[in-house]
Design an enzyme around this catalytic site. Structure first.
Site, PDB file in Angstrom:
ATOM      1  N   LYS A 176       2.702  20.014 -68.300  1.00 39.35           N
ATOM      2  CA  LYS A 176       3.320  18.570 -67.771  1.00 39.35           C
ATOM      3  C   LYS A 176       4.617  18.630 -67.876  1.00 39.35           C
ATOM      4  CE  LYS A 176      -1.131  16.473 -69.091  1.00 39.35           C
ATOM      5  NZ  LYS A 176      -1.641  15.404 -69.968  1.00 39.35           N
ATOM      6  N   GLY A 177       5.316  19.334 -69.023  1.00 36.65           N
ATOM      7  CA  GLY A 177       6.534  19.182 -69.241  1.00 36.65           C
ATOM      8  C   GLY A 177       7.684  19.222 -68.394  1.00 36.65           C
ATOM      9  N   ASP A 211       9.840  23.737 -68.450  1.00 38.82           N
ATOM     10  CA  ASP A 211      10.639  22.753 -69.441  1.00 38.82           C
ATOM     11  C   ASP A 211      11.461  23.560 -70.337  1.00 38.82           C
ATOM     12  OD1 ASP A 211       8.426  23.521 -70.506  1.00 38.82           O
ATOM     13  OD2 ASP A 211       7.691  21.629 -71.222  1.00 38.82           O
ATOM     14  N   ASP A 229      10.152  29.575 -74.959  1.00 42.87           N
ATOM     15  CA  ASP A 229      10.095  29.537 -76.587  1.00 42.87           C
ATOM     16  C   ASP A 229       9.844  31.078 -76.755  1.00 42.87           C
ATOM     17  OD1 ASP A 229       9.982  29.082 -79.263  1.00 42.87           O
ATOM     18  OD2 ASP A 229       8.320  28.072 -79.152  1.00 42.87           O
ATOM     19  N   LYS A 284      15.081  28.386 -75.387  1.00 45.34           N
ATOM     20  CA  LYS A 284      15.088  28.457 -76.855  1.00 45.34           C
ATOM     21  C   LYS A 284      14.843  30.072 -77.459  1.00 45.34           C
ATOM     22  CE  LYS A 284      11.918  26.327 -79.183  1.00 45.34           C
ATOM     23  NZ  LYS A 284      11.081  25.067 -79.930  1.00 45.34           N
ATOM     24  N   PHE A 304      11.829  22.165 -82.857  1.00 44.90           N
ATOM     25  CA  PHE A 304      10.932  21.516 -82.010  1.00 44.90           C
ATOM     26  C   PHE A 304      11.578  20.475 -81.179  1.00 44.90           C
ATOM     27  CE2 PHE A 304       7.245  19.234 -80.596  1.00 44.90           C
ATOM     28  CZ  PHE A 304       6.503  20.438 -79.930  1.00 44.90           C
ATOM     29  N   ASP A 354       6.980  16.819 -74.885  1.00 47.11           N
ATOM     30  CA  ASP A 354       6.002  16.181 -76.010  1.00 47.11           C
ATOM     31  C   ASP A 354       5.858  16.787 -77.236  1.00 47.11           C
ATOM     32  OD1 ASP A 354       4.445  18.277 -74.911  1.00 47.11           O
ATOM     33  OD2 ASP A 354       2.619  17.274 -75.669  1.00 47.11           O
ATOM     34  N   ARG A 365       7.446  12.047 -74.083  1.00 52.13           N
ATOM     35  CA  ARG A 365       7.775  12.796 -72.860  1.00 52.13           C
ATOM     36  C   ARG A 365       8.671  11.668 -72.165  1.00 52.13           C
ATOM     37  NH1 ARG A 365       4.434  17.097 -71.585  1.00 52.13           N
ATOM     38  NH2 ARG A 365       2.357  16.976 -72.107  1.00 52.13           N
TER      39      ARG A 365
HETATM   40  P1  IMP Z   1       6.232  29.604 -75.179  1.00 57.74           P
HETATM   41  O1  IMP Z   1       4.874  30.365 -74.346  1.00 57.74           O
HETATM   42  O2  IMP Z   1       6.233  29.964 -76.552  1.00 57.74           O
HETATM   43  O3  IMP Z   1       7.618  30.195 -74.372  1.00 57.74           O
HETATM   44  O4  IMP Z   1       6.036  28.184 -74.928  1.00 57.74           O
HETATM   45  C1  IMP Z   1       6.387  27.530 -73.841  1.00 57.74           C
HETATM   46  C2  IMP Z   1       5.753  26.251 -73.617  1.00 57.74           C
HETATM   47  O5  IMP Z   1       5.533  25.683 -74.943  1.00 57.74           O
HETATM   48  C3  IMP Z   1       6.628  25.268 -72.979  1.00 57.74           C
HETATM   49  O6  IMP Z   1       6.174  25.219 -71.597  1.00 57.74           O
HETATM   50  C4  IMP Z   1       6.193  23.888 -73.607  1.00 57.74           C
HETATM   51  O7  IMP Z   1       5.191  23.501 -73.269  1.00 57.74           O
HETATM   52  C5  IMP Z   1       5.908  24.437 -75.156  1.00 57.74           C
HETATM   53  N1  IMP Z   1       6.883  24.236 -75.951  1.00 57.74           N
HETATM   54  C6  IMP Z   1       7.857  25.292 -76.556  1.00 57.74           C
HETATM   55  N2  IMP Z   1       8.656  24.715 -77.480  1.00 57.74           N
HETATM   56  C7  IMP Z   1       8.588  23.452 -77.260  1.00 57.74           C
HETATM   57  C8  IMP Z   1       9.296  22.419 -77.849  1.00 57.74           C
HETATM   58  O8  IMP Z   1      10.307  22.543 -78.630  1.00 57.74           O
HETATM   59  N3  IMP Z   1       8.954  21.223 -77.575  1.00 57.74           N
HETATM   60  C9  IMP Z   1       7.765  20.858 -76.705  1.00 57.74           C
HETATM   61  N4  IMP Z   1       7.093  21.972 -76.237  1.00 57.74           N
HETATM   62  C10 IMP Z   1       7.525  23.104 -76.361  1.00 57.74           C
END
Ligand code: IMP
Length: 173
Positions: free
Chosen positions: A40-41, A98, A101, A129, A150, A157, A163
């Site tokens: 949803k982000g 969004d 990470d 990030k 975070f 969220d 959000r």
């Molecule tokens: P990844 O798979 O670790 O790259 O994470 C990606 C997903 O994790 C993003 O689409 C977000 O939904 C969530 N996410 C990662 N970091 C954050 C954060 O700092 N705040 C909120 N959601 C996050």
């Protein structure tokens, strides 16, 4: 009550979106572009980005991966909860995320979309990030880059809360 430290303020968000939208509009000029938002982000980011693009032919779709739930660390098992509805075969696709990470979600989603045979798949992220990246993944268009922490607000969220905050904050529990 968590502490909220501003990371990207309203004016900055809009300045960065304008910059990235101009680059995307130039790169896809004369072509049809399919924006695919990651729910949803990305819903607020996609809504603002789409309105800044100057391309004539844009279609919008969404997909959804599993979320962190009430956790603040990535899960390595990423399931697809909602697939795209549009036929993207032979199309230029821009995945609108969004925040990137570890890069695991994006890698999984790109591989999934490539399975439909699109002409191209690129990535646009509101936040890149970088410190916890586990897999190398190309973010073609990034609005802001942060080291770690975070973040919440502007679509992001924590356990489905925050959000709606108009700016992006570092949340300290
Ligand atoms: P990844 O798979 O670790 O790259 O994470 C990606 C997903 O994790 C993003 O689409 C977000 O939904 C969530 N996410 C990662 N970091 C954050 C954060 O700092 N705040 C909120 N959601 C996050």
């Amino acid at each position: 009550m968590p502490e909220f430290i501003p990371v990207v303020e309203k004016e900055d968000i809009h300045r960065q979106i304008t910059r990235v939208a101009a680059a995307i509009s130039a790169d896809y000029e004369g072509r049809e572009l399919i924006l695919i938002g990651v729910l949803k982000g990305a819903f607020i980011f996609l809504a603002d980005l789409a309105r800044c693009l100057t391309l004539e032919k844009i279609k919008i779709d969404f997909l959804q991966a599993s979320s962190y739930g009430a956790d603040t660390v990535s899960s390595e098992n990423i399931a697809l909860k909602k697939d795209v509805d549009l036929d993207i075969r032979g199309k230029d696709v821009l995945l609108v995320e969004d925040i990137v990470d570890t890069g695991l979600t994006l890698t999984r989603l790109i591989a999934h979309l490539k399975g439909f045979g699109p002409r191209s798949v690129r990535v646009c992220a509101m936040i890149d990030k970088r410190e916890r990246r586990k897999v190398a993944v190309a973010v073609d268009y990034a609005c802001s880059t942060v080291a770690d922490g975070f973040l919440v607000g502007y679509g992001l969220d924590y356990a489905e809360n925050f959000r709606n905050l108009p700016e992006i904050y570092h949340m300290k529990l």
